[in-house]
Structures are given as C-alpha cells and as structure tokens.
Design a protein around this motif. Structure first.
Motif, mmCIF file in Angstrom:
data_model
loop_
_atom_site.group_PDB
_atom_site.id
_atom_site.type_symbol
_atom_site.label_atom_id
_atom_site.label_comp_id
_atom_site.label_asym_id
_atom_site.label_seq_id
_atom_site.Cartn_x
_atom_site.Cartn_y
_atom_site.Cartn_z
ATOM 1 N N LEU A 17 0.743 -1.210 -0.071
ATOM 2 C CA LEU A 17 0.067 0.102 -0.031
ATOM 3 C C LEU A 17 0.794 1.273 -0.077
ATOM 4 C CD1 LEU A 17 -2.819 -1.286 2.494
ATOM 5 C CD2 LEU A 17 -3.282 -0.453 0.192
ATOM 6 N N PHE A 38 -10.617 0.550 4.125
ATOM 7 C CA PHE A 38 -9.683 1.169 3.442
ATOM 8 C C PHE A 38 -9.827 2.620 3.096
ATOM 9 C CE2 PHE A 38 -8.718 -3.083 1.877
ATOM 10 C CZ PHE A 38 -7.281 -3.200 2.015
ATOM 11 N N TYR A 43 -7.484 5.052 1.270
ATOM 12 C CA TYR A 43 -7.083 4.229 0.151
ATOM 13 C C TYR A 43 -8.398 4.166 -0.693
ATOM 14 C CZ TYR A 43 -2.451 3.513 1.929
ATOM 15 O OH TYR A 43 -1.415 3.636 2.596
ATOM 16 N N LEU A 48 -6.025 0.201 -4.420
ATOM 17 C CA LEU A 48 -6.459 -1.190 -4.256
ATOM 18 C C LEU A 48 -5.972 -1.977 -5.487
ATOM 19 C CD1 LEU A 48 -9.396 -1.462 -1.737
ATOM 20 C CD2 LEU A 48 -6.917 -1.427 -1.319
#
Length: 89
Positions: A17, A38, A43, A48
C-alpha cells in the motif's frame, strides 16, 4: 500446479500500500488496521487495484478485480488474496 504457497501477511500488504499509493498523513499502517476500512485509511479502489497488480506480479496470485471491490478492510483483502493461492496469474 504450484504446490508451494506463500501467505501474504498484513505487513506485506501495508508495504505494498505504501509503495503503490503512499501513506496518508496521520494514519499509522503499523497499528491495528486489519479491520479498518480502506476508505478510513485513505485508500480508494484505484489504490487497491494497484496493490492487487503488485500482488499478482510478486506472488503470482490472480485476484479478480470485481472481487476486490467487496474487500473493504485489509483483513478482508488478505482473506481474498490468500484464498486465491491455487490460482496462477
């Protein structure tokens, strides 16, 4: 068929990540983030998908893009990744 399996760990995932999408200021990926969504970690789905591409290259594990959408936490994504061990990319 590949009989050797390598489990992708939370440490592996957080490293990827960071490499793929960076780390949000104020977010500690080294903390207990396994069940943190996430989105709360900063994110989005594009980040992803970048990580999934990296996992496919590094580990040879094929993960369908549409399955990633349902994995809303690091724990859910790890379960998905590690369940796909028998599938070669």
């Amino acid at each position: 068929m590949n009989t050797t399996t390598t489990t992708v760990t939370l440490a592996d995932l957080t490293r990827m990540l960071r490499e793929s999408a960076g780390e949000e200021e104020g977010i500690d990926l080294d903390g207990d983030v396994i069940d943190t969504p996430f989105m709360d970690l900063g994110y989005d789905s594009l980040a992803l998908l970048q990580v999934i591409g990296q996992i496919q290259r590094e580990y040879g594990i094929a993960i369908p893009d549409d399955a990633v959408v349902d994995a809303e936490t690091p724990g859910a994504l790890l379960a998905l990744i590690n369940a796909g061990q028998g599938t070669a990319a």
